[in-house]
Design an enzyme around this catalytic site. Structure first.
Site, PDB file in Angstrom:
ATOM      1  N   LYS A   1      90.383   0.802  58.889  1.00  0.00           N
ATOM      2  CA  LYS A   1      89.582   1.563  57.927  1.00  0.00           C
ATOM      3  C   LYS A   1      88.548   0.610  57.323  1.00  0.00           C
ATOM      4  CE  LYS A   1      88.844   2.634  54.008  1.00  0.00           C
ATOM      5  NZ  LYS A   1      87.550   2.615  53.212  1.00  0.00           N
TER       6      LYS A   1
ATOM      7  N   CYS B   1      85.088 -13.878  48.435  1.00  0.00           N
ATOM      8  CA  CYS B   1      86.294 -13.951  47.608  1.00  0.00           C
ATOM      9  C   CYS B   1      86.615 -15.373  47.187  1.00  0.00           C
ATOM     10  CB  CYS B   1      87.484 -13.333  48.334  1.00  0.00           C
ATOM     11  SG  CYS B   1      87.840 -14.074  49.931  1.00  0.00           S
TER      12      CYS B   1
ATOM     13  N   GLU C   1      95.211  -9.415  50.565  1.00  0.00           N
ATOM     14  CA  GLU C   1      94.323 -10.524  50.214  1.00  0.00           C
ATOM     15  C   GLU C   1      93.369 -10.001  49.151  1.00  0.00           C
ATOM     16  OE1 GLU C   1      93.464 -13.850  49.611  1.00  0.00           O
ATOM     17  OE2 GLU C   1      94.490 -13.825  51.545  1.00  0.00           O
TER      18      GLU C   1
ATOM     19  N   GLU D   1      86.184 -11.551  38.132  1.00  0.00           N
ATOM     20  CA  GLU D   1      85.477 -11.709  39.399  1.00  0.00           C
ATOM     21  C   GLU D   1      84.200 -10.865  39.385  1.00  0.00           C
ATOM     22  OE1 GLU D   1      86.662 -11.991  44.056  1.00  0.00           O
ATOM     23  OE2 GLU D   1      87.359 -10.200  43.006  1.00  0.00           O
TER      24      GLU D   1
END
Length: 505
Positions: free
Chosen positions: A198, A309, A274, A408
């Site tokens: 996906k 990331c 993750e 973040e």
């Protein structure tokens, strides 16, 4: 989709733009060996952040499509067509898959750039080779992983084997669509599973294209499926599906937590996540080369527009060199100015979509309101192109409790934080809900070892930033998740451990 053959890779912006005009986009789901529209007929608009134009409309899958794909994946898994195939034969197919990715490198790089805005030079030189390398390395390793024999009495044999789980759903992010997909699908396929990929709705085009290459490589129908669509529709359907055995994900911590809930609400499927990061890049005064450290710190926050990331978004600098080092950073960032993504000389491309650009601009405003000092960048640029571009941004005078230091951002926004001792640097670095990566710059091996050992992060780099290859695992601590992509460790994510005990009469 037409795939015009090119004898040579374009060398300038005009060449890449000409190649782009020859593309037509496959935008359907891929289920059980066939491209098809979503069963409900829904589509979503695929907008290029390069210039704001609609590239195509993509199939928007939902529960019915998930059911269809899972049924096909389960059927072929149970048949043994792929799951019972000798590892060496699966290896040969996957190596062919990697070769096809390399052969279609220009096309795949173009799709990546047009879809999510990264510079074409990076897409061609980094993303395409890395995706092919991940699949090839994993394929080469699979027939070299052995089972075990337990320590048993002389009249007994205890065999420990690893067997494929069954149906794996892989939900991947938009920032490195091909690389993140390859990290997931390569070990899942190599170990004999059936896979449903996906892709993010923000960058689905290369995933859809990979399906045809997988088929051409010889992966049987139903073994590899691609369902584009939204996380709250088809993503949720896969996460809750009672016949999905394993769920792997790379993306935000918020979504990762929700996926854990879905797994618990359904069949307690294995979940590997993750998630986010706010990685500290720690520079001591005795760093062996401050200019190199500054250049890599600039890359660590500006590469891929900061949509990484592991971005070194918290720069911890020893106070005695802080002013000098900020000057070096600002100088290094001159080579990271936004430009047209189809220009091979461009280093900073477009932000993936308007929502992400708005988020970055909002955080820049938050940083100023919190009292941090804006010393570089901070503005949206190139608006006349219709694209989504922002300058790499540096804040000084940041404290670790400011939102720009603790949350973040996923954009090219750097927070500079000072420290005076190694103990203070460790404390600041670990004062985060995240623990994905970190770096330490020092000439003192004792300091390097002491600090690296104390950092709560899955990857720690010494006197460089973002190192390692397919031989080393990639994963985080704390709310950065348990991903463990790459390396032989990845095989454990997609296999069940079985003990078989034989008593010799």
């Amino acid at each position: 989709m037409s795939h015009p053959e090119r004898s040579t890779t374009p060398t300038d912006q005009a060449g890449w733009q000409a190649a782009a005009t020859q593309l037509t986009f496959e935008s359907r789901a891929y289920v059980n060996g066939h491209y098809q529209w979503a069963l409900g007929g829904e589509t979503f608009s695929c907008i290029s952040p390069v210039d704001g134009r609609e590239l195509t409309r993509v199939a928007s899958c939902d529960q019915a499509d998930a059911d269809l794909a899972v049924t096909a994946a389960r059927k072929v898994f149970e048949s043994g067509t792929w799951s019972h195939l000798a590892p060496a034969k699966r290896k040969a197919v996957l190596i062919r898959f990697a070769e096809l990715i390399e052969a279609r490198g220009d096309e795949l790089a173009l799709l990546e750039t047009l879809d999510m805005g990264k510079p074409i030079g990076h897409a061609r030189a980094v993303d395409v080779p890395a995706a092919a390398r991940a699949i090839r390395w994993t394929a080469e390793a699979i027939d070299k992983v052995y089972g075990e024999l337990a320590a048993t009495p002389h009249d007994q044999i205890g065999m420990i084997s690893r067997e494929p789980m069954g149906v794996v759903a892989a939900i991947v992010p938009w920032n490195f669509p091909m690389i993140m997909a390859s990290w997931k699908i390569a070990p899942a396929l190599a170990t004999g599973n059936s896979v449903i990929l996906k892709p993010s709705e923000k960058s689905p085009l290369t995933a859809i294209r990979l399906a045809a290459l997988a088929e051409e490589a010889g992966i049987p129908a139903g073994v590899f499926n691609v369902l584009p669509g939204y996380g709250h529709t088809v993503g949720k359907a896969l996460a809750l599906h009672m016949d999905v055995d394993c769920l792997v994900f790379t993306g935000s911590t918020q979504v990762a937590k929700q996926l854990m809930i879905y797994a618990g609400q359904s069949n307690m499927k294995r979940v590997w996540l993750e998630a986010g990061g706010k990685s500290p890049n720690i520079v001591f005064a005795d760093a062996p080369d401050l200019k190199k450290a500054a250049a890599e710190a600039a890359t660590a926050i500006a590469f891929n527009q900061g949509e990484v990331c592991t971005a070194g978004s918290r720069l911890l600098v020893e106070e005695s060199i802080r002013a000098e080092f900020i000057d070096l950073i600002c100088e290094a960032l001159k080579t990271w100015r936004p430009g047209h993504p189809l220009d091979p000389a461009t280093t900073c491309g477009a932000i993936v979509d308007q929502a992400q650009l708005d988020r970055i601009i909002e955080y820049i405003s938050i940083g100023q309101s919190e009292g941090a000092t804006l010393v570089e960048g901070g503005n949206r640029v190139m608006e006349d192109t219709g694209g989504l571009f922002v300058q790499p941004t540096v804040f000084d005078g940041v404290t670790n409790n400011m939102r720009i230091a603790s949350e973040e951002i996923f954009g090219p926004v750097l927070s500079v934080i000072g420290f005076t001792t190694a103990e203070e640097a460790i404390s600041i670095a670990n004062d985060s809900i995240y623990g994905l990566a970190a770096a330490v710059w020092t000439s003192n091996i004792n300091t390097a070892h002491k600090v690296a050992k104390a950092l709560r992060a899955g990857s720690v780099w010494i006197n460089h930033y973002d190192g390692g290859d397919m031989t080393a695992p990639f994963g985080g601590f704390k709310q950065s998740g348990n991903g463990r992509d790459k390396s032989l460790h990845a095989f454990d994510k997609y296999t069940e451990i079985k003990s078989t005990w034989l008593v010799i009469e």
